[in-house]
Design a protein around this motif. Structure first.
Motif, mmCIF file in Angstrom:
data_model
loop_
_atom_site.group_PDB
_atom_site.id
_atom_site.type_symbol
_atom_site.label_atom_id
_atom_site.label_comp_id
_atom_site.label_asym_id
_atom_site.label_seq_id
_atom_site.Cartn_x
_atom_site.Cartn_y
_atom_site.Cartn_z
ATOM 1 N N GLY A 26 20.527 -5.485 1.708
ATOM 2 C CA GLY A 26 19.835 -4.823 0.604
ATOM 3 C C GLY A 26 18.449 -5.370 0.332
ATOM 4 O O GLY A 26 17.544 -4.628 -0.039
ATOM 5 N N PHE A 27 18.284 -6.677 0.539
ATOM 6 C CA PHE A 27 17.004 -7.296 0.200
ATOM 7 C C PHE A 27 15.956 -7.136 1.299
ATOM 8 O O PHE A 27 14.876 -7.717 1.210
ATOM 9 N N SER A 28 16.245 -6.329 2.309
ATOM 10 C CA SER A 28 15.218 -6.013 3.303
ATOM 11 C C SER A 28 14.519 -4.692 2.990
ATOM 12 O O SER A 28 13.576 -4.310 3.668
ATOM 13 N N PHE A 29 14.971 -4.011 1.921
ATOM 14 C CA PHE A 29 14.367 -2.740 1.506
ATOM 15 C C PHE A 29 13.764 -2.886 0.113
ATOM 16 O O PHE A 29 14.340 -3.535 -0.751
ATOM 17 N N SER A 30 12.605 -2.244 -0.105
ATOM 18 C CA SER A 30 11.979 -2.306 -1.429
ATOM 19 C C SER A 30 12.192 -1.023 -2.224
ATOM 20 O O SER A 30 11.776 -0.942 -3.373
ATOM 21 N N GLN A 31 12.816 -0.006 -1.625
ATOM 22 C CA GLN A 31 13.091 1.258 -2.310
ATOM 23 C C GLN A 31 11.810 1.900 -2.870
ATOM 24 O O GLN A 31 11.801 2.440 -3.970
ATOM 25 N N GLY A 32 10.729 1.831 -2.097
ATOM 26 C CA GLY A 32 9.472 2.458 -2.495
ATOM 27 C C GLY A 32 8.561 1.571 -3.316
ATOM 28 O O GLY A 32 7.386 1.907 -3.524
ATOM 29 N N LEU A 33 9.074 0.441 -3.796
ATOM 30 C CA LEU A 33 8.282 -0.405 -4.688
ATOM 31 C C LEU A 33 7.078 -1.012 -3.986
ATOM 32 O O LEU A 33 6.010 -1.162 -4.592
ATOM 33 N N GLU A 34 7.211 -1.370 -2.710
ATOM 34 C CA GLU A 34 6.101 -2.020 -2.014
ATOM 35 C C GLU A 34 4.872 -1.116 -1.973
ATOM 36 O O GLU A 34 3.746 -1.570 -2.190
ATOM 37 N N TYR A 35 5.076 0.171 -1.705
ATOM 38 C CA TYR A 35 3.923 1.075 -1.678
ATOM 39 C C TYR A 35 3.381 1.317 -3.082
ATOM 40 O O TYR A 35 2.158 1.442 -3.270
ATOM 41 N N ALA A 36 4.267 1.381 -4.083
ATOM 42 C CA ALA A 36 3.810 1.563 -5.464
ATOM 43 C C ALA A 36 2.898 0.419 -5.890
ATOM 44 O O ALA A 36 1.913 0.620 -6.605
ATOM 45 N N ILE A 37 3.203 -0.781 -5.419
ATOM 46 C CA ILE A 37 2.359 -1.934 -5.725
ATOM 47 C C ILE A 37 1.053 -1.854 -4.936
ATOM 48 O O ILE A 37 -0.028 -2.171 -5.454
ATOM 49 N N GLU A 38 1.127 -1.402 -3.686
ATOM 50 C CA GLU A 38 -0.083 -1.208 -2.876
ATOM 51 C C GLU A 38 -1.057 -0.245 -3.561
ATOM 52 O O GLU A 38 -2.279 -0.444 -3.545
ATOM 53 N N MET A 39 -0.521 0.796 -4.197
ATOM 54 C CA MET A 39 -1.345 1.802 -4.876
ATOM 55 C C MET A 39 -1.716 1.386 -6.297
ATOM 56 O O MET A 39 -2.384 2.123 -7.008
ATOM 57 N N GLN A 40 -1.253 0.215 -6.725
ATOM 58 C CA GLN A 40 -1.500 -0.332 -8.064
ATOM 59 C C GLN A 40 -0.900 0.525 -9.177
ATOM 60 O O GLN A 40 -1.352 0.489 -10.317
ATOM 61 N N TRP A 41 0.139 1.298 -8.842
ATOM 62 C CA TRP A 41 0.933 1.955 -9.889
ATOM 63 C C TRP A 41 1.730 0.887 -10.636
ATOM 64 O O TRP A 41 2.039 1.037 -11.814
ATOM 65 N N VAL A 42 2.088 -0.149 -9.911
ATOM 66 C CA VAL A 42 2.816 -1.296 -10.474
ATOM 67 C C VAL A 42 1.974 -2.527 -10.188
ATOM 68 O O VAL A 42 1.697 -2.827 -9.020
ATOM 69 N N ASP A 164 18.456 -6.593 -9.445
ATOM 70 C CA ASP A 164 18.159 -7.871 -8.797
ATOM 71 C C ASP A 164 17.288 -7.665 -7.568
ATOM 72 O O ASP A 164 16.339 -8.424 -7.314
ATOM 73 N N ASN A 165 17.598 -6.634 -6.790
ATOM 74 C CA ASN A 165 16.815 -6.300 -5.600
ATOM 75 C C ASN A 165 15.369 -5.977 -5.976
ATOM 76 O O ASN A 165 14.420 -6.503 -5.374
ATOM 77 N N GLN A 166 15.195 -5.117 -6.972
ATOM 78 C CA GLN A 166 13.854 -4.678 -7.345
ATOM 79 C C GLN A 166 13.023 -5.807 -7.948
ATOM 80 O O GLN A 166 11.838 -5.951 -7.636
ATOM 81 N N VAL A 167 13.630 -6.607 -8.799
ATOM 82 C CA VAL A 167 12.894 -7.716 -9.414
ATOM 83 C C VAL A 167 12.544 -8.764 -8.362
ATOM 84 O O VAL A 167 11.443 -9.326 -8.374
ATOM 85 N N ALA A 168 13.451 -9.019 -7.423
ATOM 86 C CA ALA A 168 13.147 -9.973 -6.347
ATOM 87 C C ALA A 168 11.975 -9.469 -5.505
ATOM 88 O O ALA A 168 11.088 -10.254 -5.133
ATOM 89 N N ALA A 169 11.957 -8.164 -5.217
ATOM 90 C CA ALA A 169 10.845 -7.595 -4.451
ATOM 91 C C ALA A 169 9.546 -7.707 -5.233
ATOM 92 O O ALA A 169 8.498 -8.081 -4.687
ATOM 93 N N ALA A 170 9.591 -7.390 -6.524
ATOM 94 C CA ALA A 170 8.387 -7.458 -7.356
ATOM 95 C C ALA A 170 7.871 -8.880 -7.489
ATOM 96 O O ALA A 170 6.660 -9.110 -7.554
ATOM 97 N N THR A 171 8.778 -9.845 -7.521
ATOM 98 C CA THR A 171 8.374 -11.253 -7.622
ATOM 99 C C THR A 171 7.496 -11.647 -6.442
ATOM 100 O O THR A 171 6.503 -12.368 -6.595
ATOM 101 N N LYS A 172 7.829 -11.135 -5.257
ATOM 102 C CA LYS A 172 7.046 -11.432 -4.059
ATOM 103 C C LYS A 172 5.755 -10.616 -4.004
ATOM 104 O O LYS A 172 4.722 -11.103 -3.543
ATOM 105 N N LEU A 173 5.817 -9.370 -4.436
ATOM 106 C CA LEU A 173 4.758 -8.413 -4.141
ATOM 107 C C LEU A 173 3.702 -8.273 -5.228
ATOM 108 O O LEU A 173 2.529 -8.057 -4.913
#
Length: 231
Positions: A26-42, A164-173
């Motif tokens: 599960g922790f190898s996928f960001s569920q779209g969050l990585e691109y949202a951060i790239e676009m500065q939506w997040v 947990d998955n999403q917050v862990a991804a956001a912590t890195k990204l």
């Protein structure tokens, strides 16, 4: 004062099923969050909370959790026909190849694990395992039923794996600090009861959701120049 003790075994089974150490990928996928951060939506703690909360209430609650309830009931009734119909409904609701891949890959990994657990008898569900595609939600429901977890606890656990998955991804990204991440988990977990309430009251005809920005972020992630997470 009376102190009600939870069943220690069931609590530990729930924790094991929801652990980041569960080998389902599960922790190898960001569920779209990585691109949202790239676009500065997040881009900070507040927008991270808003992104995850919206997905929890408008997607997870109205699709995953709502169908989780029906999958669990189908298992209780030994109704494999209905179970497979709800499984296919889940897969059809994935709006991008990435979201579909994550769902199926994690489902397959969890089936493999259940078959290899020495003290868990998953054999009665072999007819379901022989189907070609399995949503992670569906297999999570089987695991919860095998572990004799009640529905609300199982739904809560599923929500935790997502948060947990999403917050862990956001912590890195984003990135976020560890204290910010813990505050986010506290704030987001407060929303789980409401999400479960929505899920368990929704009519079957109303199950499903469309979040175009999430779908686009997930699809565009495949061609993102640099990324930490799988597409």
């Amino acid at each position: 004062m009376n102190i009600n003790m939870a069943n220690p075994i069931k609590l530990n089974r729930l924790l094991q099923l929801c652990s980041a150490n569960l080998p389902v990928g599960g922790f190898s996928f960001s569920q779209g969050l990585e691109y949202a951060i790239e676009m500065q939506w997040v881009d900070n703690q507040k927008t991270t909370f808003e992104w995850i909360e919206l997905n929890l209430n408008e997607s997870i609650a109205r699709t995953d959790l709502a169908l989780f309830k029906r999958l669990y009931q189908a298992l209780a009734n030994n109704d494999f026909v209905s179970f497979e119909r709800y499984n296919q409904h889940l897969i059809a609701c994935r709006e991008s190849s990435e979201l579909r891949l994550a769902d199926l890959a994690m489902g397959k990994a969890l089936i493999r694990l259940l078959k290899q657990l020495d003290t868990v008898d998953s054999e009665p569900y072999n007819p379901l395992f022989k189907q070609s595609e399995h949503s992670f939600v569906s297999v999570f429901a089987i695991a919860a039923y095998l572990f004799q977890l009640d529905l609300i606890s199982a739904q809560s656990g599923y929500c935790w794996t997502y948060l947990d998955n999403q917050v862990a991804a956001a912590t890195k990204l984003v990135p976020l600090g560890q204290t910010q991440a813990q505050n986010l988990l506290f704030e987001l977990s407060d929303k789980v009861a409401g999400a479960i309430s929505i899920a368990n009251q929704i009519d079957e005809a109303d199950i499903g959701a469309s979040l175009p920005r999430l779908a686009m972020a997930s699809a565009w992630h495949e061609t993102q120049y640099t990324r930490l997470f799988r597409s």
